[in-house]
Design a protein around this motif. Structure first.
Motif, PDB file in Angstrom:
ATOM      1  N   LEU A 135      52.883 108.410 -14.606  1.00  0.00           N
ATOM      2  CA  LEU A 135      54.132 108.720 -14.956  1.00  0.00           C
ATOM      3  C   LEU A 135      54.243 108.609 -16.293  1.00  0.00           C
ATOM      4  O   LEU A 135      54.904 107.229 -16.687  1.00  0.00           O
ATOM      5  CB  LEU A 135      55.093 108.452 -13.682  1.00  0.00           C
ATOM      6  N   GLU A 136      54.371 109.387 -17.202  1.00  0.00           N
ATOM      7  CA  GLU A 136      54.615 109.265 -18.807  1.00  0.00           C
ATOM      8  C   GLU A 136      55.114 110.397 -19.223  1.00  0.00           C
ATOM      9  O   GLU A 136      54.461 111.620 -19.419  1.00  0.00           O
ATOM     10  CB  GLU A 136      53.299 108.618 -19.275  1.00  0.00           C
ATOM     11  N   ASP A 137      56.168 110.622 -19.940  1.00  0.00           N
ATOM     12  CA  ASP A 137      56.879 111.698 -20.497  1.00  0.00           C
ATOM     13  C   ASP A 137      56.404 111.971 -21.872  1.00  0.00           C
ATOM     14  O   ASP A 137      56.623 113.289 -22.390  1.00  0.00           O
ATOM     15  CB  ASP A 137      58.249 111.728 -20.538  1.00  0.00           C
ATOM     16  N   ASN A 138      55.789 111.180 -22.650  1.00  0.00           N
ATOM     17  CA  ASN A 138      55.246 111.379 -23.799  1.00  0.00           C
ATOM     18  C   ASN A 138      53.857 112.155 -23.659  1.00  0.00           C
ATOM     19  O   ASN A 138      52.864 111.288 -23.388  1.00  0.00           O
ATOM     20  CB  ASN A 138      55.307 110.328 -24.769  1.00  0.00           C
ATOM     21  N   ASP A 139      53.900 113.249 -24.119  1.00  0.00           N
ATOM     22  CA  ASP A 139      52.443 114.102 -24.097  1.00  0.00           C
ATOM     23  C   ASP A 139      51.326 113.375 -24.648  1.00  0.00           C
ATOM     24  O   ASP A 139      50.266 113.349 -23.964  1.00  0.00           O
ATOM     25  CB  ASP A 139      52.716 115.485 -24.791  1.00  0.00           C
ATOM     26  N   ILE A 140      51.333 112.891 -25.787  1.00  0.00           N
ATOM     27  CA  ILE A 140      50.324 112.215 -26.440  1.00  0.00           C
ATOM     28  C   ILE A 140      49.823 110.985 -25.703  1.00  0.00           C
ATOM     29  O   ILE A 140      48.962 110.590 -25.405  1.00  0.00           O
ATOM     30  CB  ILE A 140      50.581 111.870 -27.736  1.00  0.00           C
TER      31      ILE A 140
ATOM     32  N   LEU B 151      38.332 104.231  -6.913  1.00  0.00           N
ATOM     33  CA  LEU B 151      39.810 104.901  -7.168  1.00  0.00           C
ATOM     34  C   LEU B 151      39.543 106.244  -7.844  1.00  0.00           C
ATOM     35  O   LEU B 151      38.573 106.358  -8.653  1.00  0.00           O
ATOM     36  CB  LEU B 151      40.625 103.779  -8.129  1.00  0.00           C
ATOM     37  N   GLU B 152      40.523 107.093  -7.716  1.00  0.00           N
ATOM     38  CA  GLU B 152      40.649 108.408  -8.476  1.00  0.00           C
ATOM     39  C   GLU B 152      42.032 108.690  -8.947  1.00  0.00           C
ATOM     40  O   GLU B 152      43.023 108.180  -8.444  1.00  0.00           O
ATOM     41  CB  GLU B 152      40.124 109.321  -7.581  1.00  0.00           C
ATOM     42  N   LEU B 153      42.009 109.268 -10.291  1.00  0.00           N
ATOM     43  CA  LEU B 153      43.209 109.472 -10.689  1.00  0.00           C
ATOM     44  C   LEU B 153      43.773 110.735 -10.299  1.00  0.00           C
ATOM     45  O   LEU B 153      43.400 111.918 -10.568  1.00  0.00           O
ATOM     46  CB  LEU B 153      43.267 109.725 -12.534  1.00  0.00           C
ATOM     47  N   LYS B 154      44.594 110.603  -9.329  1.00  0.00           N
ATOM     48  CA  LYS B 154      45.278 111.726  -8.633  1.00  0.00           C
ATOM     49  C   LYS B 154      46.000 112.657  -9.190  1.00  0.00           C
ATOM     50  O   LYS B 154      46.271 113.701  -9.001  1.00  0.00           O
ATOM     51  CB  LYS B 154      45.676 111.278  -7.013  1.00  0.00           C
ATOM     52  N   SER B 155      47.179 112.035  -9.877  1.00  0.00           N
ATOM     53  CA  SER B 155      48.285 112.515 -10.422  1.00  0.00           C
ATOM     54  C   SER B 155      48.642 112.282 -11.819  1.00  0.00           C
ATOM     55  O   SER B 155      48.791 111.027 -12.227  1.00  0.00           O
ATOM     56  CB  SER B 155      49.444 112.408  -9.626  1.00  0.00           C
ATOM     57  N   ILE B 156      48.844 113.207 -12.811  1.00  0.00           N
ATOM     58  CA  ILE B 156      49.160 112.969 -14.166  1.00  0.00           C
ATOM     59  C   ILE B 156      50.428 113.715 -14.422  1.00  0.00           C
ATOM     60  O   ILE B 156      50.277 115.004 -14.542  1.00  0.00           O
ATOM     61  CB  ILE B 156      48.031 113.190 -15.269  1.00  0.00           C
ATOM     62  N   THR B 157      51.592 113.167 -14.457  1.00  0.00           N
ATOM     63  CA  THR B 157      52.815 113.827 -14.668  1.00  0.00           C
ATOM     64  C   THR B 157      53.792 113.269 -15.742  1.00  0.00           C
ATOM     65  O   THR B 157      53.657 112.087 -16.117  1.00  0.00           O
ATOM     66  CB  THR B 157      53.610 113.806 -13.422  1.00  0.00           C
ATOM     67  N   GLY B 158      54.710 114.250 -16.124  1.00  0.00           N
ATOM     68  CA  GLY B 158      55.745 113.946 -17.331  1.00  0.00           C
ATOM     69  C   GLY B 158      57.152 113.649 -16.857  1.00  0.00           C
ATOM     70  O   GLY B 158      57.849 113.363 -17.748  1.00  0.00           O
ATOM     71  N   THR B 159      57.444 114.230 -15.776  1.00  0.00           N
ATOM     72  CA  THR B 159      58.630 114.272 -15.105  1.00  0.00           C
ATOM     73  C   THR B 159      58.937 113.507 -13.906  1.00  0.00           C
ATOM     74  O   THR B 159      57.817 113.690 -13.077  1.00  0.00           O
ATOM     75  CB  THR B 159      59.341 115.598 -15.030  1.00  0.00           C
ATOM     76  N   VAL B 160      59.932 113.271 -13.542  1.00  0.00           N
ATOM     77  CA  VAL B 160      60.165 112.645 -11.950  1.00  0.00           C
ATOM     78  C   VAL B 160      60.049 113.796 -11.038  1.00  0.00           C
ATOM     79  O   VAL B 160      59.254 113.492 -10.116  1.00  0.00           O
ATOM     80  CB  VAL B 160      61.563 112.046 -11.876  1.00  0.00           C
ATOM     81  N   GLU B 161      60.263 114.972 -11.431  1.00  0.00           N
ATOM     82  CA  GLU B 161      60.235 116.170 -10.495  1.00  0.00           C
ATOM     83  C   GLU B 161      58.770 116.191 -10.181  1.00  0.00           C
ATOM     84  O   GLU B 161      58.569 116.491  -9.045  1.00  0.00           O
ATOM     85  CB  GLU B 161      60.943 117.233 -10.920  1.00  0.00           C
TER      86      GLU B 161
ATOM     87  N   LEU C 136      53.479 103.329 -14.279  1.00  0.00           N
ATOM     88  CA  LEU C 136      54.810 104.233 -14.565  1.00  0.00           C
ATOM     89  C   LEU C 136      55.451 103.741 -16.040  1.00  0.00           C
ATOM     90  O   LEU C 136      55.580 102.578 -16.142  1.00  0.00           O
ATOM     91  CB  LEU C 136      55.839 103.828 -13.406  1.00  0.00           C
ATOM     92  N   ASP C 137      55.999 104.699 -16.539  1.00  0.00           N
ATOM     93  CA  ASP C 137      56.785 104.623 -17.964  1.00  0.00           C
ATOM     94  C   ASP C 137      58.111 104.360 -17.275  1.00  0.00           C
ATOM     95  O   ASP C 137      58.433 104.817 -16.352  1.00  0.00           O
ATOM     96  CB  ASP C 137      56.840 105.781 -18.888  1.00  0.00           C
ATOM     97  N   MET C 138      58.772 103.275 -17.932  1.00  0.00           N
ATOM     98  CA  MET C 138      60.155 102.952 -17.354  1.00  0.00           C
ATOM     99  C   MET C 138      61.083 104.061 -17.765  1.00  0.00           C
ATOM    100  O   MET C 138      61.960 104.293 -16.799  1.00  0.00           O
ATOM    101  CB  MET C 138      60.451 101.487 -18.018  1.00  0.00           C
ATOM    102  N   GLU C 139      61.058 104.568 -19.077  1.00  0.00           N
ATOM    103  CA  GLU C 139      62.178 105.540 -19.270  1.00  0.00           C
ATOM    104  C   GLU C 139      61.551 106.968 -19.326  1.00  0.00           C
ATOM    105  O   GLU C 139      60.466 107.043 -20.067  1.00  0.00           O
ATOM    106  CB  GLU C 139      62.549 104.964 -20.861  1.00  0.00           C
TER     107      GLU C 139
ATOM    108  N   ALA D 152      64.650 105.609 -14.856  1.00  0.00           N
ATOM    109  CA  ALA D 152      63.903 106.531 -14.027  1.00  0.00           C
ATOM    110  C   ALA D 152      62.583 105.892 -13.388  1.00  0.00           C
ATOM    111  O   ALA D 152      62.432 105.992 -12.141  1.00  0.00           O
ATOM    112  CB  ALA D 152      63.665 107.561 -14.812  1.00  0.00           C
ATOM    113  N   GLY D 153      61.745 105.249 -14.161  1.00  0.00           N
ATOM    114  CA  GLY D 153      60.548 104.765 -13.617  1.00  0.00           C
ATOM    115  C   GLY D 153      60.993 103.615 -12.782  1.00  0.00           C
ATOM    116  O   GLY D 153      60.131 103.273 -11.734  1.00  0.00           O
TER     117      GLY D 153
END
Length: 250
Positions: A7-12, A32-42, A58-61, A68-69
């Motif tokens: 979970l990280e909201d900065n695209d780069i 292990l597998e990277l199952k989810s890459i998201t930028g919003t809590v939703e 998890l990003d904190m902010e 949020a994180g």
């Protein structure tokens, strides 16, 4: 495979961290597998499926919400006490808050340390997570785990039919389960000690009596649900008859 969530909201930064995680999985040959890459809590919550184990970066902010994180981590910890959580954040002042909320993160990575440091820490965290997952599955009564190379695998104990060795292939264990066959380096004695619910029929066989169907005490032949058989040694004959008798009376 155990899941990794990012979970990280900065695209780069999200793209870079995903790349570091994938490389870390390859370097550690991790289960292990990277199952989810998201930028919003939703989006994160839409992908999020609580499991017995998992690794979360998890990003904190998130989108100007400084906590949020942290709130996501608190939910993960409640859902999955054994989850392994790593914060990647600019907010070093919130590290104490993770203790107050009893989140117990595995790592706390500060973004201002630079991408090289973040990459190194992510790779190390994946190695640590892999080792922790192995220790957990090894101690679980419901799973039998084994290792091929640097990779760990687990099979439900209910699915195990037998483990056996062959004289012409010393040091190799063959495992038969309801759904798969496998072979790997190891010692049958070690599995006998670590998994006392399995029964040692003879020097070469360790079996799951829950998946046995019949036993002929005259020929000392034990049969299983997959129609395979194994011979029971003379000295183990009485012990097996007693175990099977107790099983019928349960």
């Amino acid at each position: 495979m155990f899941p990794i969530y990012l979970l990280e909201d900065n695209d780069i930064q999200r793209q870079k961290y995903a790349e570091f995680i994938k490389n870390g999985i390859l370097i550690n040959d991790a289960n292990l597998e990277l199952k989810s890459i998201t930028g919003t809590v939703e989006d994160f919550l839409q992908d999020y499926v609580p499991q017995e184990q998992g690794l979360y970066f998890l990003d904190m902010e998130i989108q100007s919400n400084k906590l949020a994180g942290l709130n996501i981590a608190e939910r993960i910890r409640k859902d999955t006490p054994l989850a392994q959580i790593v914060f990647i954040t600019t907010h070093d002042e919130l590290s104490l808050t993770t203790l107050e909320r009893k989140i117990a993160p595995m790592d706390y990575i500060l973004k201002d340390k630079g991408l090289d440091e973040i990459k190194h820490r992510i790779t190390d965290d994946i190695e640590t997570a892999q080792n922790n997952l192995h220790r957990y599955s090894h101690s679980s009564k419901n799973l039998l785990d084994y290792k091929i190379g640097s990779r760990y695998f687990s099979i439900l104990m209910d699915d195990i039919i037998m483990l056996y060795t062959q004289k012409d292939v010393p040091g190799r264990i063959f495992i038969v389960s309801k759904n798969q066959l496998a072979e790997f380096n190891g010692s049958l004695n070690t599995f006998e000690i670590n998994y006392p619910s399995l029964f040692r029929c003879n020097r070469s066989y360790l079996v799951n009596l829950e998946n046995a169907t019949t036993y002929d005490s005259h020929t000392r032949t034990l049969s299983f649900i997959d129609e395979s058989t194994c011979e029971v040694s003379f000295r183990k004959n009485k012990e097996l008859i007693k175990l099977l008798s107790n099983k019928k009376n349960v």
